[in-house]
Motif scaffolding. Structure first.
Motif, PDB file in Angstrom:
ATOM      1  N   VAL A   1       3.842   4.457  -9.204  1.00  0.00           N
ATOM      2  CA  VAL A   1       2.657   3.891  -9.844  1.00  0.00           C
ATOM      3  C   VAL A   1       1.953   3.050  -8.792  1.00  0.00           C
ATOM      4  O   VAL A   1       2.588   2.301  -8.048  1.00  0.00           O
ATOM      5  CB  VAL A   1       3.010   3.075 -11.114  1.00  0.00           C
ATOM      6  CG1 VAL A   1       3.884   1.888 -10.795  1.00  0.00           C
ATOM      7  CG2 VAL A   1       1.767   2.637 -11.842  1.00  0.00           C
ATOM      8  N   ASN A   2       0.653   3.218  -8.686  1.00  0.00           N
ATOM      9  CA  ASN A   2      -0.143   2.487  -7.719  1.00  0.00           C
ATOM     10  C   ASN A   2      -1.030   1.511  -8.492  1.00  0.00           C
ATOM     11  O   ASN A   2      -1.871   1.929  -9.287  1.00  0.00           O
ATOM     12  CB  ASN A   2      -0.983   3.470  -6.893  1.00  0.00           C
ATOM     13  CG  ASN A   2      -1.705   2.782  -5.757  1.00  0.00           C
ATOM     14  OD1 ASN A   2      -1.327   1.699  -5.342  1.00  0.00           O
ATOM     15  ND2 ASN A   2      -2.748   3.420  -5.261  1.00  0.00           N
ATOM     16  N   ILE A   3      -0.829   0.228  -8.269  1.00  0.00           N
ATOM     17  CA  ILE A   3      -1.597  -0.797  -8.979  1.00  0.00           C
ATOM     18  C   ILE A   3      -2.398  -1.581  -7.947  1.00  0.00           C
ATOM     19  O   ILE A   3      -1.822  -2.131  -7.007  1.00  0.00           O
ATOM     20  CB  ILE A   3      -0.666  -1.738  -9.778  1.00  0.00           C
ATOM     21  CG1 ILE A   3       0.144  -0.930 -10.788  1.00  0.00           C
ATOM     22  CG2 ILE A   3      -1.484  -2.833 -10.452  1.00  0.00           C
ATOM     23  CD1 ILE A   3       1.202  -1.723 -11.515  1.00  0.00           C
ATOM     24  N   GLN A   4      -3.715  -1.594  -8.142  1.00  0.00           N
ATOM     25  CA  GLN A   4      -4.584  -2.361  -7.256  1.00  0.00           C
ATOM     26  C   GLN A   4      -5.421  -3.303  -8.100  1.00  0.00           C
ATOM     27  O   GLN A   4      -6.087  -2.869  -9.043  1.00  0.00           O
ATOM     28  CB  GLN A   4      -5.480  -1.429  -6.445  1.00  0.00           C
ATOM     29  CG  GLN A   4      -4.691  -0.597  -5.462  1.00  0.00           C
ATOM     30  CD  GLN A   4      -5.568   0.341  -4.655  1.00  0.00           C
ATOM     31  OE1 GLN A   4      -6.753   0.493  -4.908  1.00  0.00           O
ATOM     32  NE2 GLN A   4      -4.974   0.980  -3.668  1.00  0.00           N
ATOM     33  N   LYS A   5      -5.340  -4.595  -7.760  1.00  0.00           N
ATOM     34  CA  LYS A   5      -6.064  -5.642  -8.498  1.00  0.00           C
ATOM     35  C   LYS A   5      -5.784  -5.556  -9.997  1.00  0.00           C
ATOM     36  O   LYS A   5      -6.671  -5.666 -10.822  1.00  0.00           O
ATOM     37  CB  LYS A   5      -7.551  -5.563  -8.206  1.00  0.00           C
ATOM     38  CG  LYS A   5      -7.860  -5.821  -6.745  1.00  0.00           C
ATOM     39  CD  LYS A   5      -9.335  -5.780  -6.469  1.00  0.00           C
ATOM     40  CE  LYS A   5      -9.550  -6.036  -4.980  1.00  0.00           C
ATOM     41  NZ  LYS A   5     -10.940  -5.967  -4.602  1.00  0.00           N
ATOM     42  N   GLY A   6      -4.526  -5.295 -10.335  1.00  0.00           N
ATOM     43  CA  GLY A   6      -4.091  -5.294 -11.723  1.00  0.00           C
ATOM     44  C   GLY A   6      -4.376  -4.026 -12.500  1.00  0.00           C
ATOM     45  O   GLY A   6      -4.061  -3.947 -13.678  1.00  0.00           O
ATOM     46  N   LYS A   7      -4.936  -3.018 -11.862  1.00  0.00           N
ATOM     47  CA  LYS A   7      -5.255  -1.769 -12.557  1.00  0.00           C
ATOM     48  C   LYS A   7      -4.537  -0.603 -11.898  1.00  0.00           C
ATOM     49  O   LYS A   7      -4.435  -0.530 -10.677  1.00  0.00           O
ATOM     50  CB  LYS A   7      -6.755  -1.520 -12.535  1.00  0.00           C
ATOM     51  CG  LYS A   7      -7.528  -2.604 -13.252  1.00  0.00           C
ATOM     52  CD  LYS A   7      -8.924  -2.137 -13.573  1.00  0.00           C
ATOM     53  CE  LYS A   7      -9.736  -3.280 -14.094  1.00  0.00           C
ATOM     54  NZ  LYS A   7      -9.950  -3.413 -15.423  1.00  0.00           N
ATOM     55  N   ILE A   8      -4.053   0.304 -12.747  1.00  0.00           N
ATOM     56  CA  ILE A   8      -3.384   1.501 -12.230  1.00  0.00           C
ATOM     57  C   ILE A   8      -4.436   2.433 -11.648  1.00  0.00           C
ATOM     58  O   ILE A   8      -5.435   2.736 -12.298  1.00  0.00           O
ATOM     59  CB  ILE A   8      -2.581   2.210 -13.336  1.00  0.00           C
ATOM     60  CG1 ILE A   8      -1.435   1.310 -13.794  1.00  0.00           C
ATOM     61  CG2 ILE A   8      -2.053   3.550 -12.847  1.00  0.00           C
ATOM     62  CD1 ILE A   8      -0.603   1.874 -14.919  1.00  0.00           C
ATOM     63  N   THR A   9      -4.216   2.839 -10.400  1.00  0.00           N
ATOM     64  CA  THR A   9      -5.109   3.792  -9.752  1.00  0.00           C
ATOM     65  C   THR A   9      -4.349   5.083  -9.511  1.00  0.00           C
ATOM     66  O   THR A   9      -3.134   5.069  -9.316  1.00  0.00           O
ATOM     67  CB  THR A   9      -5.644   3.238  -8.413  1.00  0.00           C
ATOM     68  OG1 THR A   9      -4.536   2.983  -7.545  1.00  0.00           O
ATOM     69  CG2 THR A   9      -6.418   1.955  -8.624  1.00  0.00           C
ATOM     70  N   GLY A  10      -5.038   6.163  -9.520  1.00  0.00           N
ATOM     71  CA  GLY A  10      -4.392   7.472  -9.403  1.00  0.00           C
ATOM     72  C   GLY A  10      -4.012   7.847  -7.991  1.00  0.00           C
ATOM     73  O   GLY A  10      -4.670   7.481  -7.026  1.00  0.00           O
ATOM     74  N   THR A  11      -2.915   8.547  -7.886  1.00  0.00           N
ATOM     75  CA  THR A  11      -2.503   9.203  -6.644  1.00  0.00           C
ATOM     76  C   THR A  11      -1.936  10.553  -7.050  1.00  0.00           C
ATOM     77  O   THR A  11      -1.776  10.844  -8.234  1.00  0.00           O
ATOM     78  CB  THR A  11      -1.406   8.415  -5.875  1.00  0.00           C
ATOM     79  OG1 THR A  11      -0.209   8.425  -6.660  1.00  0.00           O
ATOM     80  CG2 THR A  11      -1.825   7.001  -5.578  1.00  0.00           C
ATOM     81  N   GLU A  12      -1.627  11.351  -6.081  1.00  0.00           N
ATOM     82  CA  GLU A  12      -1.061  12.667  -6.374  1.00  0.00           C
ATOM     83  C   GLU A  12       0.463  12.651  -6.291  1.00  0.00           C
ATOM     84  O   GLU A  12       1.083  13.693  -6.181  1.00  0.00           O
ATOM     85  CB  GLU A  12      -1.649  13.702  -5.419  1.00  0.00           C
ATOM     86  CG  GLU A  12      -3.141  13.883  -5.637  1.00  0.00           C
ATOM     87  CD  GLU A  12      -3.742  14.893  -4.687  1.00  0.00           C
ATOM     88  OE1 GLU A  12      -2.995  15.703  -4.117  1.00  0.00           O
ATOM     89  OE2 GLU A  12      -4.963  14.860  -4.526  1.00  0.00           O
ATOM     90  N   GLY A  13       1.041  11.498  -6.314  1.00  0.00           N
ATOM     91  CA  GLY A  13       2.482  11.398  -6.160  1.00  0.00           C
ATOM     92  C   GLY A  13       2.832  11.265  -4.694  1.00  0.00           C
ATOM     93  O   GLY A  13       1.971  11.111  -3.846  1.00  0.00           O
TER      94      GLY A  13
ATOM     95  N   ASN B   1       0.844  -1.190   0.000  1.00  0.00           N
ATOM     96  CA  ASN B   1       0.000   0.000   0.000  1.00  0.00           C
ATOM     97  C   ASN B   1       0.885   1.248   0.000  1.00  0.00           C
ATOM     98  O   ASN B   1       2.113   1.159   0.102  1.00  0.00           O
ATOM     99  CB  ASN B   1      -0.949  -0.010   1.208  1.00  0.00           C
ATOM    100  CG  ASN B   1      -0.197  -0.233   2.507  1.00  0.00           C
ATOM    101  OD1 ASN B   1       0.801   0.424   2.788  1.00  0.00           O
ATOM    102  ND2 ASN B   1      -0.668  -1.185   3.311  1.00  0.00           N
ATOM    103  N   ILE B   2       0.237   2.392  -0.102  1.00  0.00           N
ATOM    104  CA  ILE B   2       0.958   3.667  -0.168  1.00  0.00           C
ATOM    105  C   ILE B   2       1.791   3.903   1.087  1.00  0.00           C
ATOM    106  O   ILE B   2       2.910   4.409   1.013  1.00  0.00           O
ATOM    107  CB  ILE B   2      -0.035   4.844  -0.373  1.00  0.00           C
ATOM    108  CG1 ILE B   2      -0.758   4.702  -1.704  1.00  0.00           C
ATOM    109  CG2 ILE B   2       0.661   6.183  -0.275  1.00  0.00           C
ATOM    110  CD1 ILE B   2       0.130   4.872  -2.908  1.00  0.00           C
ATOM    111  N   LYS B   3       1.274   3.509   2.242  1.00  0.00           N
ATOM    112  CA  LYS B   3       2.012   3.705   3.504  1.00  0.00           C
ATOM    113  C   LYS B   3       3.343   2.951   3.472  1.00  0.00           C
ATOM    114  O   LYS B   3       4.376   3.479   3.868  1.00  0.00           O
ATOM    115  CB  LYS B   3       1.151   3.257   4.686  1.00  0.00           C
ATOM    116  CG  LYS B   3       1.790   3.532   6.025  1.00  0.00           C
ATOM    117  CD  LYS B   3       0.867   3.137   7.157  1.00  0.00           C
ATOM    118  CE  LYS B   3       1.495   3.507   8.474  1.00  0.00           C
ATOM    119  NZ  LYS B   3       1.790   2.407   9.328  1.00  0.00           N
TER     120      LYS B   3
END
Length: 167
Positions: free
Chosen positions: A129-141, A99-101
């Motif tokens: 790059v944040n990938i959840q369940k095989g899909k890229i999800t957005g973050t603000e960096g 996860n991001i943390k």
């Protein structure tokens, strides 16, 4: 940087002395269209372009790997399998977390250890790059303590070692 690491790992004193004396005399010649422009002294870092320098870089990066391997953060591929939190390529590093943390913790660890071994990372070359369940999800960096930001890669992907990834 590699000198301190060689000392830590018990490198031979004559090798360390040779490297110290050699590294302070490193230089390169700048040319353009076959015309010699200038001779430049290499004052810091590891001189690129020869086989010894690649070995010195590998020695210098060992402390980073050791610290990261001891951390509980990372991504486990199989139940009871090994946990992975980083891969290193030439002069790059990829960090992996659940996860991001965890990614933030790994980034902060790399930042601290980099300072300890006097290595600078080019933040302008960094991305997340944040990938959840095989899909890229957005973050603000990812925001760093000095105020700089590691940019987020959207669905267009990125190149690593000349290979398109994440697209």
């Amino acid at each position: 940087m590699p000198i301190e690491c060689l000392k830590i790992y018990g490198g031979e004193e004559n090798t360390i002395s040779f490297l110290k004396n050699t590294m302070c005399n490193w230089n390169t010649i700048l040319t353009s269209s076959g015309i010699r422009l200038a001779e430049v002294n290499i004052k810091r870092g590891i001189f690129q372009g020869n086989s010894l320098s690649r070995l010195l870089f590998a020695v210098a990066i060992v402390p980073m790997t050791k610290v990261l391997q001891k951390m509980d953060d990372g991504y486990q591929l199989k139940k009871r399998g090994n946990r992975i939190n980083h891969l290193m390529f030439m002069d790059g590093i990829k960090l992996y977390g659940k996860n991001i943390k965890e990614i933030d913790t790994l980034i902060q660890t790399v930042r601290v250890v980099s300072g300890d071994i006097r290595m600078e990372f080019g933040i302008e070359k960094c991305a997340s790059v944040n990938i959840q369940k095989g899909k890229i999800t957005g973050t603000e960096g990812i925001k760093l303590p000095d105020g700089s930001n590691i940019k987020h890669i959207d669905g267009t992907g990125y190149k690593c070692l000349g290979i398109m990834e994440g697209a």
